[in-house]
Each structure stands twice: as C-alpha cells, then as structure tokens.
Design a protein around this motif. Structure first.
Motif, PDB file in Angstrom:
ATOM      1  N   UNK A   9      -6.511   3.719   6.870  1.00  0.00           N
ATOM      2  CA  UNK A   9      -5.539   4.811   6.994  1.00  0.00           C
ATOM      3  C   UNK A   9      -4.134   4.329   6.685  1.00  0.00           C
ATOM      4  N   UNK A  10      -3.775   3.147   7.210  1.00  0.00           N
ATOM      5  CA  UNK A  10      -2.445   2.594   6.974  1.00  0.00           C
ATOM      6  C   UNK A  10      -2.216   2.335   5.483  1.00  0.00           C
ATOM      7  N   UNK A  11      -3.242   1.791   4.811  1.00  0.00           N
ATOM      8  CA  UNK A  11      -3.120   1.527   3.378  1.00  0.00           C
ATOM      9  C   UNK A  11      -2.973   2.821   2.590  1.00  0.00           C
ATOM     10  N   UNK A  12      -3.705   3.866   3.017  1.00  0.00           N
ATOM     11  CA  UNK A  12      -3.609   5.150   2.317  1.00  0.00           C
ATOM     12  C   UNK A  12      -2.246   5.797   2.501  1.00  0.00           C
ATOM     13  N   UNK A  13      -1.550   5.440   3.582  1.00  0.00           N
ATOM     14  CA  UNK A  13      -0.204   5.963   3.823  1.00  0.00           C
ATOM     15  C   UNK A  13       0.874   5.129   3.131  1.00  0.00           C
ATOM     16  N   UNK A  14       0.446   4.108   2.409  1.00  0.00           N
ATOM     17  CA  UNK A  14       1.389   3.300   1.648  1.00  0.00           C
ATOM     18  C   UNK A  14       1.879   2.055   2.349  1.00  0.00           C
ATOM     19  N   UNK A  15       1.294   1.709   3.496  1.00  0.00           N
ATOM     20  CA  UNK A  15       1.730   0.509   4.218  1.00  0.00           C
ATOM     21  C   UNK A  15       1.157  -0.740   3.549  1.00  0.00           C
ATOM     22  N   UNK A  16       1.989  -1.718   3.223  1.00  0.00           N
ATOM     23  CA  UNK A  16       1.472  -2.993   2.704  1.00  0.00           C
ATOM     24  C   UNK A  16       0.863  -3.804   3.853  1.00  0.00           C
ATOM     25  N   UNK A  17      -0.418  -3.612   4.103  1.00  0.00           N
ATOM     26  CA  UNK A  17      -1.065  -4.164   5.298  1.00  0.00           C
ATOM     27  C   UNK A  17      -0.963  -5.682   5.349  1.00  0.00           C
ATOM     28  N   UNK A  18      -1.249  -6.346   4.222  1.00  0.00           N
ATOM     29  CA  UNK A  18      -1.208  -7.809   4.204  1.00  0.00           C
ATOM     30  C   UNK A  18       0.171  -8.347   4.526  1.00  0.00           C
ATOM     31  N   UNK A  19       1.207  -7.737   3.927  1.00  0.00           N
ATOM     32  CA  UNK A  19       2.578  -8.190   4.189  1.00  0.00           C
ATOM     33  C   UNK A  19       2.976  -7.955   5.637  1.00  0.00           C
TER      34      UNK A  19
END
Length: 331
Positions: A220-230
């Motif tokens: 969900x976070x990735x779909x909202x544009x959050x750079x999860x790895x960073x």
C-alpha cells in the motif's frame, strides 16, 4: 487514532513529569537535598559549598545522561518497531546495542576518547543493517529478526570478551559499561554525543509522516508513492545514531527501547508525529526514575540501573513473547 486535543494534553503532562523527574534526580541520592536548598546553593555560587559541588559535578551530569539516553533509546526502539514491523524490535533485542558497544570499546583501545561516539554510531549502523539484510534474506519474520539479533549479539559479545582479555588496561571499566549505568558519566561525554543525538532526533521527526504511511503495509505504501527502501534505510540510520550515541556514554542500557514505545502507543496512539515526541519524554522519565530508584533502594550501596532495567524489561519481554489476549505478538 487518538484525539488531537487529548494528545496535546498527554504531551504537556509528560513534559511536566520530565521536569519533575529531572528535579528528583538532582535532589534524591545517598544524601537528600531539598529543592530550595539546591537552588540557593547554585545561586550563591560558592565553590566550597558541598551541595553545589555534588549537584554540579555528580548529579547534574548524571541527570543529563539519563535524560538524553532515555529519550534516545525510546525513540530508537519506536523507529525499529515501525520499520521492521515487529513489536519486539529494540536496540538491545536485535543486537544494535551490542554492535555499538563492541565498536565503542574497540575505539577506546585503538583511538582517542573523542572517537568513541562516532565509533558507537558506526557499530550500531553496521549491526542494524547486517541484521536487517540477514532477516530479509531468510524471510522477514518476527522470529527471524530476533534470532538473527541474538546470533549477531553472541558473536559481538565474544569479541568484547576477547578485547577484555587481550587489552585489560585499554578497556578499564568495561564491566560497568557492559551492565549499563550512569554512574561517573561526565558532561564532556554527554556533550560529545549530543551532535549524534540531535541528528538522530531531527531525522526521526522528519521521517514520522513516512512511517505513518509505511504502517499501512509495504504494498500500500509503495502504491501511494512512498520510497519504502529509502524510508527503511533512513529510519535504521536514525535509530543507529540515537542508540550509538546513548551507548557511547551510558553503556549497554537495555529494554528502554522495547518497553517505552508500547506504553506511549497506549497513551497517544500510533501517529508517529505524536508518538516519537511522546517516546522521547516518556523514555527520559522512565530512565531517570529507574536510575534514582537504583541508587537509593540499597543505599549506601548503589545498584547499576542496567540491572534494574534488565529485570523490568525481561518480564515485559516475556509478556510480549507469550502474546496478548487479543492475538499473538510473536509468531
């Protein structure tokens, strides 16, 4: 989600309690000093006044160390629990403290004393990244993280014991460092760690909105544009800054980063914009009160606060391990 007005009141109450814990730390000890007498001695400025000397050279550095260490460890624990999605993650449980301690002792043997905070941060960061990569490779589960942390901690503890045998003069005071405590801490040592503490706290607060999005789930976070790895890397960096700085002057203080975030969530909810400041205040209160209790309960003997924290934290860890009534925490 907790009510905003209620959260503001809780934060204000914690701020007042922090001031109370600071006053308690300054006034209570083997020789109690009333607050009016303490303030009068400081105002008078008489260098021969024994109360002034005790406060300035013994209790004030200890209070400052407890304040900074408690806040740093609590915020580091909240960051690690958020980024690893693990209720049992904390600097000591997953081995970050052990890494900071190993590098700090190594720096104490090989480098000038001013290099210790930087070495402790490097050790905390390297250990946190190593454990995260090991757990990621083996499957990022709660059991994997804890077991990876225990394995790495065991290796680092062996390294510390080897240094104690080979360089006994270089690691003088290592026993107190490994237990964790605030006795004998100087303002110079705390001051050397302050840049790392300040950088870690600023970075943690900056990451708070991103941690709220990450809590929705990685996909969900990735779909909202959050750079999860960073976000994960930056959060681990902030936790390493905080834990490493605290270890550099207080030793291997345990369980503050595990226990305090759980209590803070019950008080203010899961919004990290409020949770992280609450953890900082509550961590400072918790460690100052525990340190005051540890040095007065068995007076004239002093119990290192690390021992008391191990007892309290061990019981709390078992509570988490066995799970709560509304579902398991550990799987």
């Amino acid at each position: 989600m907790k009510d905003k007005r209620q959260n503001r009141l809780v934060l204000a109450a914690l701020a007042v309690l922090t001031l109370g814990a600071m006053a308690l730390s300054l006034c209570v000890g083997s020789q109690g000093v009333a607050l009016p007498r303490l303030l009068a001695a400081l105002r008078a400025g008489d260098p021969a006044d024994p109360v002034r000397r005790i406060v300035l050279y013994v209790r004030l550095p200890r209070m400052a160390a407890g304040l900074c260490c408690g806040a740093a460890m609590a915020v580091a624990g909240a960051l690690l629990q958020a980024v690893l999605n693990n209720a049992m993650a904390s600097p000591n449980v997953i081995g970050v403290n052990a890494g900071a301690g190993f590098f700090a002792l190594l720096a104490g043997v090989l480098l000038p004393q001013r290099a210790v905070p930087g070495a402790a941060f490097a050790g905390a960061l390297v250990t946190a990244l190593l454990i995260y990569l090991l757990a990621l490779r083996a499957g990022l589960a709660r059991t994997t993280l804890v077991l990876a942390g225990l394995a790495v901690s065991g290796i680092l503890t062996a390294g510390v014991n080897t240094m104690r045998l080979l360089f006994p003069e270089g690691v003088t005071g290592a026993d107190g460092f490994l237990i964790g405590g605030l006795s004998g801490v100087s303002l110079t040592a705390v001051g050397s760690a302050l840049p790392y503490l300040a950088a870690g706290l600023v970075l943690a607060l900056f990451l708070a909105p991103e941690l709220n999005i990450l809590a929705l789930g990685e996909q969900t976070a990735a779909s909202l544009g959050l750079p999860v790895g960073r976000t994960r890397l930056a959060s681990i960096l902030a936790a390493a800054l905080l834990a490493g700085a605290a270890v550099s002057f207080a030793g291997l203080i345990s369980f503050v980063g595990l226990l305090v975030p759980h209590i803070a969530r019950r008080l203010v909810g899961v919004d990290h914009r409020v949770l992280l400041p609450a953890c900082a205040l509550l961590g400072a209160i918790f460690l100052l009160v525990c340190d005051t209790a540890a040095r007065t309960l068995f007076a004239p003997y002093e119990l290192p606060v690390g021992i008391l924290l191990n007892v309290i934290g061990g019981v709390f860890f078992l509570y988490l391990l066995l799970g709560r009534k509304r579902g398991r925490v550990y799987d």
